[in-house]
Design an enzyme around this catalytic site. Structure first.
Site, PDB file in Angstrom:
ATOM      1  N   HIS A 119       0.813  -1.212   0.000  1.00  9.14           N
ATOM      2  CA  HIS A 119       0.000   0.000   0.000  1.00  9.14           C
ATOM      3  C   HIS A 119       0.851   1.269   0.000  1.00  9.14           C
ATOM      4  CE1 HIS A 119      -3.580  -2.443   1.760  1.00  9.14           C
ATOM      5  NE2 HIS A 119      -3.624  -2.393   0.443  1.00  9.14           N
ATOM      6  N   CYS A 150      10.275  21.466 -10.630  1.00  9.33           N
ATOM      7  CA  CYS A 150       9.220  21.970 -11.524  1.00  9.33           C
ATOM      8  C   CYS A 150       8.093  22.696 -10.792  1.00  9.33           C
ATOM      9  CB  CYS A 150       8.665  20.837 -12.376  1.00  9.33           C
ATOM     10  SG  CYS A 150       7.803  19.562 -11.437  1.00  9.33           S
TER      11      CYS A 150
END
EC number: 2.3.1.286
Length: 240
Positions: A119, A150
């Protein structure tokens, strides 16, 4: 029962261990899916901890994510005797693969070398644009963590509601190569993780489950032990 299971462990060369929340509760980490757990407190939390909500409102997502998962406490948790026992199996010159539902990273802290985080993990986040990975320390230094290249808001590497499971085939393959499957501290309620023991049953692989209460999947296993995990590992170690 413990003596027979220990005998199988002693002779197994390839062991796969499935772990759930019960493996980490002795470290102080709550079982979020128990009857008194996090997800039962407020059903809306599943909505907020979804991939859809992240992409719809990433700023508010991060505020709720940090609070719900109590990220500021994560560094305080340490491996307990259950994690250490699993690592010690590896020290006995057998191949041990851990497939865990837990997102706390405690198996790695206990030095287990082959861990499949089914998970995902709370310990890392990634940029959804360029893919760069960032540590928990970086995430905690910023209210709304962004990629330093970015500028995009990071997405946690934990599996959110609505995300695709990417580790299932790898997990099934590991089980099919095992001599012994040992399931520890999970009710096997959440799918598709709950389907993994069927791979062992279909392949005729010896299997055992240790959990503090019965599960609906107990009939799949050769050995079923209902006990506290910390006490169970003490019993097993006396016969190894």
């Amino acid at each position: 029962m413990y003596k027979t299971l220990s005998l199988h462990l002693r002779h197994a060369e390839n062991v796969v261990v499935l772990t759930g929340a019960g493996a980490s509760t002795a470290s102080g980490i709550p079982d979020f899916r128990s009857s008194e757990g996090l997800w039962s407190e407020d059903n809306s939390r599943e909505y907020y901890m979804s991939s859809d909500y992240f992409f719809h409102n990433p700023e508010d997502f991060w505020k709720k994510y940090k609070a719900i998962f109590r990220l500021k406490l994560l560094k305080n948790y340490r491996p307990n005797p259950v994690h250490q026992f699993i690592h010690e199996l590896e020290n006995r010159e057998r191949n041990v693969t851990v497939i865990t539902q837990n997102v706390d990273g405690l198996h790695q802290l206990a030095k287990s070398s082959n861990v499949i985080e089914y998970h995902g993990t709370l310990n890392r986040s990634s940029c959804p644009s360029c893919g760069r990975s960032f540590s928990l320390d970086y995430v905690m230094e910023h209210a709304i963590p962004r990629c330093d290249q970015c500028g995009k808001i990071l997405k946690p590497d934990v599996l959110l509601f609505g995300d695709l499971i990417t580790a299932h085939e790898e997990s099934e393959s590991a089980i099919k190569e095992a001599d012994l499957l040992l399931v520890m501290g999970t009710s096997l309620f959440v799918t598709p993780f709950s389907l993994l023991p069927y791979s062992a049953a279909e392949a005729g692989i010896t299997s055992a489950i240790i959990n503090n209460e019965p599960t609906e999947k107990d009939g799949l296993f050769d050995y079923v032990i209902h006990d506290d995990l910390s006490q169970a590992v003490k019993q097993i170690k006396t016969f190894l």
